[in-house]
Design an enzyme around this catalytic site. Structure first.
Site, PDB file in Angstrom:
ATOM      1  N   GLY A 131      41.904  33.017  49.992  1.00  0.00           N
ATOM      2  CA  GLY A 131      40.159  33.833  49.026  1.00  0.00           C
ATOM      3  C   GLY A 131      40.577  32.539  47.556  1.00  0.00           C
ATOM      4  O   GLY A 131      40.092  33.125  46.135  1.00  0.00           O
ATOM      5  N   THR A 132      40.983  31.787  47.912  1.00  0.00           N
ATOM      6  CA  THR A 132      39.980  30.059  46.451  1.00  0.00           C
ATOM      7  C   THR A 132      39.638  29.422  46.679  1.00  0.00           C
ATOM      8  O   THR A 132      40.546  28.622  48.178  1.00  0.00           O
ATOM      9  CB  THR A 132      41.539  30.086  45.631  1.00  0.00           C
ATOM     10  OG1 THR A 132      42.196  29.242  44.830  1.00  0.00           O
ATOM     11  CG2 THR A 132      42.656  29.312  47.158  1.00  0.00           C
ATOM     12  N   SER A 133      38.831  28.596  45.820  1.00  0.00           N
ATOM     13  CA  SER A 133      38.129  27.191  46.454  1.00  0.00           C
ATOM     14  C   SER A 133      39.272  26.335  46.054  1.00  0.00           C
ATOM     15  O   SER A 133      38.658  24.571  46.679  1.00  0.00           O
ATOM     16  CB  SER A 133      37.174  27.227  44.988  1.00  0.00           C
ATOM     17  OG  SER A 133      37.962  26.833  43.805  1.00  0.00           O
ATOM     18  N   HIS A 192      46.866  33.937  35.332  1.00  0.00           N
ATOM     19  CA  HIS A 192      45.555  33.547  34.448  1.00  0.00           C
ATOM     20  C   HIS A 192      45.714  34.787  33.361  1.00  0.00           C
ATOM     21  O   HIS A 192      44.629  35.373  32.640  1.00  0.00           O
ATOM     22  CB  HIS A 192      44.343  34.081  35.460  1.00  0.00           C
ATOM     23  CG  HIS A 192      43.963  32.781  35.160  1.00  0.00           C
ATOM     24  ND1 HIS A 192      43.837  32.008  36.822  1.00  0.00           N
ATOM     25  CD2 HIS A 192      45.035  30.806  35.154  1.00  0.00           C
ATOM     26  CE1 HIS A 192      43.335  30.928  37.269  1.00  0.00           C
ATOM     27  NE2 HIS A 192      44.218  29.971  36.578  1.00  0.00           N
ATOM     28  N   ASP A 210      42.679  41.328  37.685  1.00  0.00           N
ATOM     29  CA  ASP A 210      42.845  42.580  38.069  1.00  0.00           C
ATOM     30  C   ASP A 210      44.017  42.935  38.624  1.00  0.00           C
ATOM     31  O   ASP A 210      45.176  42.013  38.539  1.00  0.00           O
ATOM     32  CB  ASP A 210      42.105  43.105  39.115  1.00  0.00           C
ATOM     33  CG  ASP A 210      42.223  42.292  40.506  1.00  0.00           C
ATOM     34  OD1 ASP A 210      43.479  42.209  41.165  1.00  0.00           O
ATOM     35  OD2 ASP A 210      41.085  41.332  41.026  1.00  0.00           O
ATOM     36  N   TYR A 246      35.496  41.375  27.776  1.00  0.00           N
ATOM     37  CA  TYR A 246      36.379  42.400  28.426  1.00  0.00           C
ATOM     38  C   TYR A 246      36.512  43.636  28.657  1.00  0.00           C
ATOM     39  O   TYR A 246      36.650  44.424  29.140  1.00  0.00           O
ATOM     40  CB  TYR A 246      37.873  41.536  28.181  1.00  0.00           C
ATOM     41  CG  TYR A 246      37.623  40.065  28.677  1.00  0.00           C
ATOM     42  CD1 TYR A 246      38.446  39.913  30.209  1.00  0.00           C
ATOM     43  CD2 TYR A 246      37.791  38.868  27.737  1.00  0.00           C
ATOM     44  CE1 TYR A 246      38.302  38.059  30.280  1.00  0.00           C
ATOM     45  CE2 TYR A 246      37.562  37.347  28.245  1.00  0.00           C
ATOM     46  CZ  TYR A 246      37.264  37.359  29.111  1.00  0.00           C
ATOM     47  OH  TYR A 246      37.554  35.789  29.726  1.00  0.00           O
TER      48      TYR A 246
END
Length: 229
Positions: free
Chosen positions: A172-174, A105, A90, A54
């Site tokens: 922008g996500t699966s 998250h 981010d 990280y």
């Protein structure tokens, strides 16, 4: 009174800023065993490795800048009461100027006490690196990240936001990462749903798919939901 626009963003939102995704080809999971650097088990096994992982992500992040998609979402606040639920760790939404951002998250630029989850500390750009020996206010710290094998504390506030939405957008996500992917189930009947992604997953009937990267797709979205601007 402005209508409530709720937007759920994933890795594709930040990809145009140069932030590596985890799951795509060439992504971080090809470089690092996921359970070694992003799980509760991995942190117990080798906390030094997790801190190092990280630390590197933070140094990459401070070099990145919000992209046109991030700034376009800020513009939507002029027309809508806008809330962003992000899977991303981010801070690009905040740096672009978005007013209401809920992180599912965790947040990369923060750490928290290992013995008290309520004690969260913002890292300074000149002090990005932590180790298992780092102490802040008398506490050893860990990345303020939701590891695999840990619960997602902000999922209930996210569900509540989605239930209140007058328009819901996924960017922008699966739609494979749960519990975030399940937010679609909390949209009220009749509320329009838009899905922006260059490689969209299968979605329920009625969802309006915009098959574009975030920066292009959000401009198209704005034309659809802000026709008089």
């Amino acid at each position: 009174m402005k209508k409530k626009l709720v937007i759920s963003t994933g890795a594709g939102m930040s990809a145009e800023s140069g932030i590596k995704t985890f799951r795509d080809s060439g992504g971080l999971w090809e470089e690092y065993p996921v359970m070694e650097v992003a799980s509760a088990y991995g942190f117990r096994k080798n906390p030094a490795l997790v801190h190092e992982f990280y630390n590197k992500r933070r140094h990459e992040l401070i070099k990145a800048k919000p992209n046109a998609g991030h700034t376009a979402l800020v513009e939507l606040e002029k027309q809508y009461d806008t809330y962003i639920i992000t899977q991303n760790v981010d801070d690009l939404h905040e740096r672009a100027g978005s007013s209401h951002v809920l992180h599912l998250h965790g947040e990369l630029m923060k750490v928290r006490a290992t013995d008290d989850d309520t004690k969260v500390y913002q890292l300074k750009p000149e002090e990005l690196d932590t180790t298992p020996d780092t102490i802040i206010d008398g506490h050893h710290v860990r990345p303020h990240i939701v590891f695999f094998q840990e619960s997602v504390p902000n999922i209930e506030p996210a569900m509540e936001l989605v239930e209140q939405a007058d328009i819901f957008v996924v960017i922008g996500t699966s739609l494979n990462v749960y519990p975030a992917a399940g937010l679609l189930n909390y949209v009220r009947h009749g509320v329009p749903v838009y899905y922006i992604d260059p490689n969209p997953a299968e979605v329920p009937p009625g969802v309006i798919v915009i098959k574009e990267p975030a920066s292009v797709g959000i401009k198209i979205l704005a034309d659809l939901i802000c026709p008089n601007v």
